[in-house]
Design a protein around this motif. Structure first.
Motif, PDB file in Angstrom:
ATOM      1  N   GLN A   6     135.340  48.131  73.689  1.00 53.35           N
ATOM      2  CA  GLN A   6     134.403  48.558  72.656  1.00 53.35           C
ATOM      3  C   GLN A   6     133.243  49.311  73.285  1.00 53.35           C
ATOM      4  O   GLN A   6     132.750  48.962  74.345  1.00 53.35           O
ATOM      5  CB  GLN A   6     133.872  47.310  71.923  1.00 53.35           C
ATOM      6  CG  GLN A   6     132.954  47.604  70.762  1.00 53.35           C
ATOM      7  CD  GLN A   6     132.623  46.370  69.936  1.00 53.35           C
ATOM      8  OE1 GLN A   6     133.254  45.312  70.076  1.00 53.35           O
ATOM      9  NE2 GLN A   6     131.635  46.478  69.075  1.00 53.35           N
ATOM     10  N   CYS A  23     136.460  51.515  69.293  1.00 53.15           N
ATOM     11  CA  CYS A  23     137.264  50.521  70.000  1.00 53.15           C
ATOM     12  C   CYS A  23     138.607  51.110  70.377  1.00 53.15           C
ATOM     13  O   CYS A  23     139.137  51.975  69.654  1.00 53.15           O
ATOM     14  CB  CYS A  23     137.464  49.271  69.144  1.00 53.15           C
ATOM     15  SG  CYS A  23     136.005  48.211  69.137  1.00 53.15           S
ATOM     16  N   TRP A  35     136.692  44.236  61.663  1.00 55.89           N
ATOM     17  CA  TRP A  35     135.364  44.387  62.232  1.00 55.89           C
ATOM     18  C   TRP A  35     134.514  43.236  61.722  1.00 55.89           C
ATOM     19  O   TRP A  35     134.528  42.921  60.523  1.00 55.89           O
ATOM     20  CB  TRP A  35     134.733  45.713  61.812  1.00 55.89           C
ATOM     21  CG  TRP A  35     135.260  46.884  62.565  1.00 55.89           C
ATOM     22  CD1 TRP A  35     136.321  47.674  62.226  1.00 55.89           C
ATOM     23  CD2 TRP A  35     134.754  47.412  63.785  1.00 55.89           C
ATOM     24  NE1 TRP A  35     136.509  48.651  63.168  1.00 55.89           N
ATOM     25  CE2 TRP A  35     135.558  48.521  64.134  1.00 55.89           C
ATOM     26  CE3 TRP A  35     133.693  47.067  64.637  1.00 55.89           C
ATOM     27  CZ2 TRP A  35     135.343  49.275  65.292  1.00 55.89           C
ATOM     28  CZ3 TRP A  35     133.476  47.823  65.778  1.00 55.89           C
ATOM     29  CH2 TRP A  35     134.292  48.906  66.094  1.00 55.89           C
ATOM     30  N   TYR A  36     133.768  42.631  62.642  1.00 55.54           N
ATOM     31  CA  TYR A  36     132.893  41.524  62.289  1.00 55.54           C
ATOM     32  C   TYR A  36     131.439  41.901  62.566  1.00 55.54           C
ATOM     33  O   TYR A  36     131.136  42.634  63.512  1.00 55.54           O
ATOM     34  CB  TYR A  36     133.253  40.260  63.085  1.00 55.54           C
ATOM     35  CG  TYR A  36     134.386  39.469  62.481  1.00 55.54           C
ATOM     36  CD1 TYR A  36     135.711  39.845  62.693  1.00 55.54           C
ATOM     37  CD2 TYR A  36     134.134  38.367  61.675  1.00 55.54           C
ATOM     38  CE1 TYR A  36     136.753  39.115  62.125  1.00 55.54           C
ATOM     39  CE2 TYR A  36     135.160  37.635  61.103  1.00 55.54           C
ATOM     40  CZ  TYR A  36     136.467  38.023  61.331  1.00 55.54           C
ATOM     41  OH  TYR A  36     137.486  37.306  60.761  1.00 55.54           O
ATOM     42  N   GLN A  37     130.556  41.381  61.724  1.00 58.92           N
ATOM     43  CA  GLN A  37     129.113  41.587  61.856  1.00 58.92           C
ATOM     44  C   GLN A  37     128.489  40.232  62.177  1.00 58.92           C
ATOM     45  O   GLN A  37     128.803  39.232  61.531  1.00 58.92           O
ATOM     46  CB  GLN A  37     128.560  42.127  60.527  1.00 58.92           C
ATOM     47  CG  GLN A  37     127.075  42.389  60.496  1.00 58.92           C
ATOM     48  CD  GLN A  37     126.626  42.732  59.070  1.00 58.92           C
ATOM     49  OE1 GLN A  37     126.845  41.988  58.129  1.00 58.92           O
ATOM     50  NE2 GLN A  37     125.993  43.889  58.909  1.00 58.92           N
ATOM     51  N   ILE A  64     136.459  52.398  58.214  1.00 58.18           N
ATOM     52  CA  ILE A  64     137.225  52.309  59.453  1.00 58.18           C
ATOM     53  C   ILE A  64     138.120  53.538  59.524  1.00 58.18           C
ATOM     54  O   ILE A  64     138.855  53.843  58.579  1.00 58.18           O
ATOM     55  CB  ILE A  64     138.119  51.065  59.509  1.00 58.18           C
ATOM     56  CG1 ILE A  64     137.312  49.777  59.421  1.00 58.18           C
ATOM     57  CG2 ILE A  64     138.922  51.057  60.813  1.00 58.18           C
ATOM     58  CD1 ILE A  64     138.188  48.532  59.448  1.00 58.18           C
ATOM     59  N   SER A  74     137.625  53.083  64.819  1.00 59.12           N
ATOM     60  CA  SER A  74     136.174  53.151  64.849  1.00 59.12           C
ATOM     61  C   SER A  74     135.581  52.690  63.517  1.00 59.12           C
ATOM     62  O   SER A  74     136.239  52.759  62.470  1.00 59.12           O
ATOM     63  CB  SER A  74     135.696  54.563  65.177  1.00 59.12           C
ATOM     64  OG  SER A  74     136.169  55.471  64.213  1.00 59.12           O
ATOM     65  N   LEU A  75     134.355  52.230  63.606  1.00 60.08           N
ATOM     66  CA  LEU A  75     133.586  51.821  62.432  1.00 60.08           C
ATOM     67  C   LEU A  75     132.472  52.834  62.218  1.00 60.08           C
ATOM     68  O   LEU A  75     131.739  53.159  63.161  1.00 60.08           O
ATOM     69  CB  LEU A  75     132.982  50.423  62.643  1.00 60.08           C
ATOM     70  CG  LEU A  75     132.052  49.925  61.535  1.00 60.08           C
ATOM     71  CD1 LEU A  75     132.832  49.643  60.254  1.00 60.08           C
ATOM     72  CD2 LEU A  75     131.294  48.682  61.992  1.00 60.08           C
ATOM     73  N   TYR A  88     127.978  44.079  66.242  1.00 58.20           N
ATOM     74  CA  TYR A  88     129.263  44.349  65.606  1.00 58.20           C
ATOM     75  C   TYR A  88     130.385  44.169  66.623  1.00 58.20           C
ATOM     76  O   TYR A  88     130.295  44.647  67.752  1.00 58.20           O
ATOM     77  CB  TYR A  88     129.284  45.776  65.032  1.00 58.20           C
ATOM     78  CG  TYR A  88     128.336  45.928  63.880  1.00 58.20           C
ATOM     79  CD1 TYR A  88     126.976  46.132  64.092  1.00 58.20           C
ATOM     80  CD2 TYR A  88     128.772  45.818  62.561  1.00 58.20           C
ATOM     81  CE1 TYR A  88     126.078  46.218  63.040  1.00 58.20           C
ATOM     82  CE2 TYR A  88     127.882  45.920  61.498  1.00 58.20           C
ATOM     83  CZ  TYR A  88     126.538  46.109  61.754  1.00 58.20           C
ATOM     84  OH  TYR A  88     125.654  46.194  60.700  1.00 58.20           O
ATOM     85  N   CYS A  90     134.595  44.544  67.142  1.00 62.36           N
ATOM     86  CA  CYS A  90     135.930  44.857  66.682  1.00 62.36           C
ATOM     87  C   CYS A  90     136.866  43.770  67.207  1.00 62.36           C
ATOM     88  O   CYS A  90     136.531  43.045  68.141  1.00 62.36           O
ATOM     89  CB  CYS A  90     136.383  46.236  67.164  1.00 62.36           C
ATOM     90  SG  CYS A  90     136.457  46.424  68.954  1.00 62.36           S
TER      91      CYS A  90
END
Lengths: 114, 116
Positions: A6, A23, A35-37, A64, A74-75, A88, A90
């Motif tokens: 990442q 990522c 994807w996590y925040q 995404i 990618s985000l 963030y 991935c």
């Protein structure tokens, strides 16, 4: 083979700007990419996820983009807001790592300036 | 409950002490996961339960780490003879379905373990 790389490690964006986090993965058997925040002192929360049968998924200001041939995703955070300031991650799972085990990237610390 | 809960939220242990970390998953969730998150890093998988069965413990760093979920709901992660390198946030996650199908995992707030 099991890593998810990442970048960038940190990112500073002006309010209203676009935040982009990338990522890359090696294991072609991966078939789910969330994807996590994560806010300080909290656990990661699912933001958006994609399967490799589509090239893009959009939910509100979050998109995404998925490039299967390049093994990258990618985000994009459009119209970034100070409340988006968080870390963030991935992740990927599926294939030989098992359909339950997430492999996480190392995280991107995003700061959105007011 | 509304989400995954973990206790304690913070734990300070002297090197060599044993600790027990508790996870209460979302009611009805079949799958339960433990992850270890070092400072500035992403979570790393430790172990996975489907109901009361521990199906994967490949991520446990040493035999000092032990996890159980005896009745298929609450889980405990135990670390014996803690070492400084065990200092991390320990995250628990649960999922409604077993492997396959939807993969979303819901994370708890974590337990921050500091070994002095």
């Amino acid at each position: 083979q099991q890593q998810v790389k990442q970048s960038p490690q940190s990112l500073i964006v002006q309010k209203g700007g676009i935040s982009i986090i990338n990522c890359a993965y090696e294991n072609t058997a991966f078939d789910y990419f969330p994807w996590y925040q994560q806010f300080p002192g909290k656990g990661p929360a699912l933001l958006i996820a994609i399967r490799p049968d589509v090239s893009e998924k959009k939910e509100g200001r979050f998109t995404i983009s998925f490039n299967k041939s390049a093994k990258q995703f990618s985000l994009h955070i459009m119209d970034s807001q100070p409340g988006d300031s968080a870390t963030y991650f991935c992740a990927a799972n599926g294939g030989t790592s098992g359909t339950y085990k997430y492999i996480f990237g190392t995280g991107t610390r995003l700061k959105v300036l007011a | 409950g509304a989400g995954v809960s973990q206790s304690p939220r913070y734990k300070v242990a002297k090197r060599g002490q044993d600790v027990a970390l508790r996870c209460d998953p979302i009611s009805g969730h079949v799958s339960l996961f433990w992850y270890q998150q070092a400072l500035g890093q992403g979570p790393e998988f430790l172990t996975y339960f489907q109901n009361e069965a521990q199906l994967d413990k490949s991520g446990l760093p040493s035999d000092r780490f032990f996890a159980e979920r005896p009745e298929g709901s609450v889980s405990t992660l135990k670390i014996q003879r803690t070492q400084q390198e065990d200092s991390a946030v320990y995250l628990c996650a649960s999922s409604l379905v077993p492997s396959g199908g939807l993969y979303e995992q819901y994370f708890g707030p974590g337990t921050r373990l500091t070994v002095t």
